[in-house]
Design a protein around this motif. Structure first.
Motif, PDB file in Angstrom:
ATOM      1  N   ILE A  59       0.849  -1.191   0.000  1.00  0.00           N
ATOM      2  CA  ILE A  59       0.000   0.000   0.000  1.00  0.00           C
ATOM      3  C   ILE A  59       0.887   1.243   0.000  1.00  0.00           C
ATOM      4  CG2 ILE A  59      -1.789   1.273   1.236  1.00  0.00           C
ATOM      5  CD1 ILE A  59      -2.712  -1.444   0.237  1.00  0.00           C
ATOM      6  N   LYS A  60       0.593   2.163  -0.891  1.00  0.00           N
ATOM      7  CA  LYS A  60       1.313   3.439  -0.872  1.00  0.00           C
ATOM      8  C   LYS A  60       1.061   4.156   0.448  1.00  0.00           C
ATOM      9  CE  LYS A  60       1.223   4.550  -5.831  1.00  0.00           C
ATOM     10  NZ  LYS A  60       0.703   5.511  -6.815  1.00  0.00           N
ATOM     11  N   PRO A  61       2.066   4.827   0.984  1.00  0.00           N
ATOM     12  CA  PRO A  61       1.867   5.538   2.249  1.00  0.00           C
ATOM     13  C   PRO A  61       1.173   6.873   2.041  1.00  0.00           C
ATOM     14  CG  PRO A  61       4.071   5.947   1.440  1.00  0.00           C
ATOM     15  CD  PRO A  61       3.441   4.974   0.470  1.00  0.00           C
ATOM     16  N   GLU A  62       0.539   7.355   3.101  1.00  0.00           N
ATOM     17  CA  GLU A  62       0.187   8.766   3.148  1.00  0.00           C
ATOM     18  C   GLU A  62       1.442   9.524   3.578  1.00  0.00           C
ATOM     19  OE1 GLU A  62      -3.097   9.099   5.815  1.00  0.00           O
ATOM     20  OE2 GLU A  62      -4.548   8.383   4.337  1.00  0.00           O
ATOM     21  N   ILE A  63       1.761  10.612   2.890  1.00  0.00           N
ATOM     22  CA  ILE A  63       2.981  11.370   3.175  1.00  0.00           C
ATOM     23  C   ILE A  63       2.601  12.652   3.907  1.00  0.00           C
ATOM     24  CG2 ILE A  63       5.017  12.492   2.201  1.00  0.00           C
ATOM     25  CD1 ILE A  63       4.754  10.648  -0.229  1.00  0.00           C
ATOM     26  N   GLU A  64       2.999  12.734   5.169  1.00  0.00           N
ATOM     27  CA  GLU A  64       2.705  13.910   5.982  1.00  0.00           C
ATOM     28  C   GLU A  64       3.935  14.808   6.040  1.00  0.00           C
ATOM     29  OE1 GLU A  64       1.350  12.891   9.864  1.00  0.00           O
ATOM     30  OE2 GLU A  64      -0.619  12.178   9.176  1.00  0.00           O
ATOM     31  N   ILE A  65       3.805  16.035   5.571  1.00  0.00           N
ATOM     32  CA  ILE A  65       4.860  17.031   5.737  1.00  0.00           C
ATOM     33  C   ILE A  65       4.726  17.588   7.150  1.00  0.00           C
ATOM     34  CG2 ILE A  65       5.881  19.157   4.892  1.00  0.00           C
ATOM     35  CD1 ILE A  65       6.015  16.832   2.907  1.00  0.00           C
ATOM     36  N   LEU A  66       5.780  17.501   7.925  1.00  0.00           N
ATOM     37  CA  LEU A  66       5.723  17.864   9.332  1.00  0.00           C
ATOM     38  C   LEU A  66       6.136  19.305   9.569  1.00  0.00           C
ATOM     39  CD1 LEU A  66       7.369  14.640  10.827  1.00  0.00           C
ATOM     40  CD2 LEU A  66       4.939  15.099  10.453  1.00  0.00           C
ATOM     41  N   ASN A  67       5.438  19.943  10.475  1.00  0.00           N
ATOM     42  CA  ASN A  67       5.822  21.289  10.903  1.00  0.00           C
ATOM     43  C   ASN A  67       6.864  21.170  12.012  1.00  0.00           C
ATOM     44  OD1 ASN A  67       3.999  22.703   9.200  1.00  0.00           O
ATOM     45  ND2 ASN A  67       2.321  22.239  10.619  1.00  0.00           N
ATOM     46  N   THR A  68       7.988  21.823  11.838  1.00  0.00           N
ATOM     47  CA  THR A  68       9.047  21.780  12.838  1.00  0.00           C
ATOM     48  C   THR A  68       9.326  23.191  13.342  1.00  0.00           C
ATOM     49  OG1 THR A  68      10.754  21.981  11.117  1.00  0.00           O
ATOM     50  CG2 THR A  68      10.123  19.759  11.772  1.00  0.00           C
ATOM     51  N   PRO A  69       9.734  23.317  14.609  1.00  0.00           N
ATOM     52  CA  PRO A  69       9.959  24.657  15.179  1.00  0.00           C
ATOM     53  C   PRO A  69      10.982  25.490  14.420  1.00  0.00           C
ATOM     54  CG  PRO A  69       9.934  22.977  16.892  1.00  0.00           C
ATOM     55  CD  PRO A  69       9.936  22.244  15.585  1.00  0.00           C
ATOM     56  N   ASN A  70      12.010  24.824  13.885  1.00  0.00           N
ATOM     57  CA  ASN A  70      13.065  25.574  13.200  1.00  0.00           C
ATOM     58  C   ASN A  70      12.925  25.557  11.686  1.00  0.00           C
ATOM     59  OD1 ASN A  70      13.654  22.926  12.763  1.00  0.00           O
ATOM     60  ND2 ASN A  70      15.772  23.008  13.487  1.00  0.00           N
ATOM     61  N   GLY A  71      11.803  25.049  11.197  1.00  0.00           N
ATOM     62  CA  GLY A  71      11.566  25.046   9.756  1.00  0.00           C
ATOM     63  C   GLY A  71      12.313  23.963   9.004  1.00  0.00           C
ATOM     64  N   SER A  72      12.889  22.990   9.707  1.00  0.00           N
ATOM     65  CA  SER A  72      13.597  21.890   9.044  1.00  0.00           C
ATOM     66  C   SER A  72      12.629  21.072   8.211  1.00  0.00           C
ATOM     67  CB  SER A  72      14.271  21.000  10.087  1.00  0.00           C
ATOM     68  OG  SER A  72      15.172  21.740  10.869  1.00  0.00           O
ATOM     69  N   LYS A  73      13.109  20.566   7.099  1.00  0.00           N
ATOM     70  CA  LYS A  73      12.253  19.838   6.160  1.00  0.00           C
ATOM     71  C   LYS A  73      12.135  18.375   6.589  1.00  0.00           C
ATOM     72  CE  LYS A  73      14.728  21.573   2.711  1.00  0.00           C
ATOM     73  NZ  LYS A  73      15.290  22.801   3.303  1.00  0.00           N
ATOM     74  N   ARG A  74      10.977  18.014   7.139  1.00  0.00           N
ATOM     75  CA  ARG A  74      10.729  16.663   7.634  1.00  0.00           C
ATOM     76  C   ARG A  74       9.403  16.142   7.057  1.00  0.00           C
ATOM     77  NH1 ARG A  74      15.053  17.863   9.164  1.00  0.00           N
ATOM     78  NH2 ARG A  74      15.887  17.916  11.297  1.00  0.00           N
TER      79      ARG A  74
END
Length: 420
Positions: free
Chosen positions: A155-170
């Motif tokens: 099954i393809k995953p759902e991809i969640e872009i995470l909000n980080t305090p320092n704006g790092s790309k997660r």
């Protein structure tokens, strides 16, 4: 050479063989500039090595080496180790296990070959069954384990872009349960669920709630839930987020001594109900007579003396957690101004990088890096059962950060140079 179907299938090129060939070439290389970030080899942890050497010396001193090397164990594996581990898990998790719930094999790879082909492939009634991976990507070593073709569904995953305090790309992969339920409801060929936790290659740790939902679905459809726990609790314990280890008679929990620091001793562990353990024992007897006894013998006294779990908690976990923190800091420093995302590091010792605007495929990136003596693993190999046209599967790579900081930094900088 005119091979059988088995021979043709298992001699063709595949992702796991590519990975192991890279490891072998690196091990035998005298190149001081080689950067090995591709394999799954654990780091050498001095305190852990000392503990194992002490146990080896104890075995020698007490004249047990001759017995280990000169006598067969039964096809289920070393009885003393199995009893000790069952007692340890019962004490730790109140699972009420005995040795009859545990089988050993010559590494997790061998155990998964048995498990997948026990539950999937051509069945006695002529039907064809499949294993469902509820969350792709998954461990590359699963891909070529089937004796028959078309044995895996993912099954393809759902991809969640995470909000980080320092704006790092997660970002983080999450199970799409609507899709899982749809497959189970509409495809009666699914005969087992399988998920790794922590996940190799991404370092993802699916939540307790996700495990609970998978367990309920497996029971609803009367199929087993296989959990690959090679990096998880209680050993080696490489989990950096809140997660509880779960087992019941419908769960097949797979563990390993490799990530403790004993990959060369090839010891895989299966915790399951008695019926499955008996089946594994019979296959072991037919295939290898008896599993290797060296790894279990080396660890048994540590388990009996309640020294193994403190070693994991107080030494192995902090060691890799620090490695993870260094890796994340290097990622943020090196890729700060580029459209590169890092999967949230929750366990194991891998970085999973997603290059959203990559103009070449991850395979092409791998080949270019290899020419510079920098080894990674291209991501498409891990998307087992996912159509090749999905762009995302060609935009990711796996990196092992269990190395030293200077080597990791050199490898990440080499990647940055090629994608700019």
């Amino acid at each position: 050479m005119n091979y059988s179907h088995f021979g043709s299938k298992f001699t063709q090129p595949n992702g796991i063989t590519q990975l192991m060939e890279d490891l072998g070439n690196a091990k035998n290389s005298n190149n001081p500039n080689l950067v090995m970030l591709g394999g799954g080899n654990p780091a050498s942890v001095p305190q852990v090595n000392t503990a194992f050497i002490n146990e080896l010396n104890h075995l020698v001193k007490n004249n047990k080496i001759a017995q280990i090397m000169g006598l067969y164990d039964g096809p289920t594996g070393n009885d003393e180790f199995r009893a000790a581990l069952a007692n340890q898990l019962t004490q730790e998790y109140a699972w009420n296990l005995t040795a009859s719930n545990i089988a050993l094999g010559n590494g997790s790879q061998a155990n998964f070959f048995i498990l997948f082909n026990l539950f999937a492939g051509k069945m006695a009634d002529g039907s064809h069954k499949k294993v469902l991976f509820p969350l792709a990507p998954e461990y590359v070593g699963y891909a070529d384990q089937g004796l028959t073709d078309d044995m895996f569904v993912a099954i393809k995953p759902e991809i969640e872009i995470l909000n980080t305090p320092n704006g790092s790309k997660r970002f983080k992969y999450v199970i799409d349960f609507d899709a899982v339920k749809a497959v189970l409801a509409n495809d009666n060929s699914i005969s087992a669920l399988c998920v790794s936790r922590p996940t190799n290659p991404t370092g993802n740790v699916i939540t307790d709630d996700e495990v609970h939902q998978l367990d309920l679905l497996a029971k609803q459809y009367n199929i087993p839930l296989i959990i690959d726990n090679a990096y998880g609790d209680p050993f080696p314990g490489c989990i950096y987020t809140d997660a509880n280890l779960i087992w019941n008679s419908n769960i097949i929990l797979c563990m390993s001594l490799s990530k403790l620091g004993l990959p060369g001793l090839r010891t895989g562990i299966v915790v399951a109900n008695n019926e499955i353990i008996k089946a594994i024992s019979r296959v072991n007897g037919a295939m290898v007579l008896s599993p290797n006894s060296f790894g279990p013998s080396l660890v048994t006294r540590l388990i009996k003396d309640n020294k193994l779990l403190p070693l994991c908690k107080n030494t192995i976990l902090p060691f890799y957690k620090n490695k993870a923190q260094v890796a994340v800091s290097l990622f943020d420093e090196i890729f700060a101004d580029l459209p590169v995302y890092l999967h949230k590091v929750e366990g194991a010792f891998f970085m999973w990088l997603w290059f959203k605007d990559l103009k070449i495929t991850s395979e092409q990136l791998y080949q270019k890096l290899k020419k510079q003596d920098v080894y990674i693993i291209p991501g498409h190999n891990f998307f087992i059962g996912i159509e090749d046209s999905w762009e995302h599967k060609h935009q990711c790579v796996r990196i092992n950060y269990a190395t030293d900081e200077a080597t990791l930094k050199k490898g990440l900088e080499a990647i940055k140079t090629l994608i700019m």
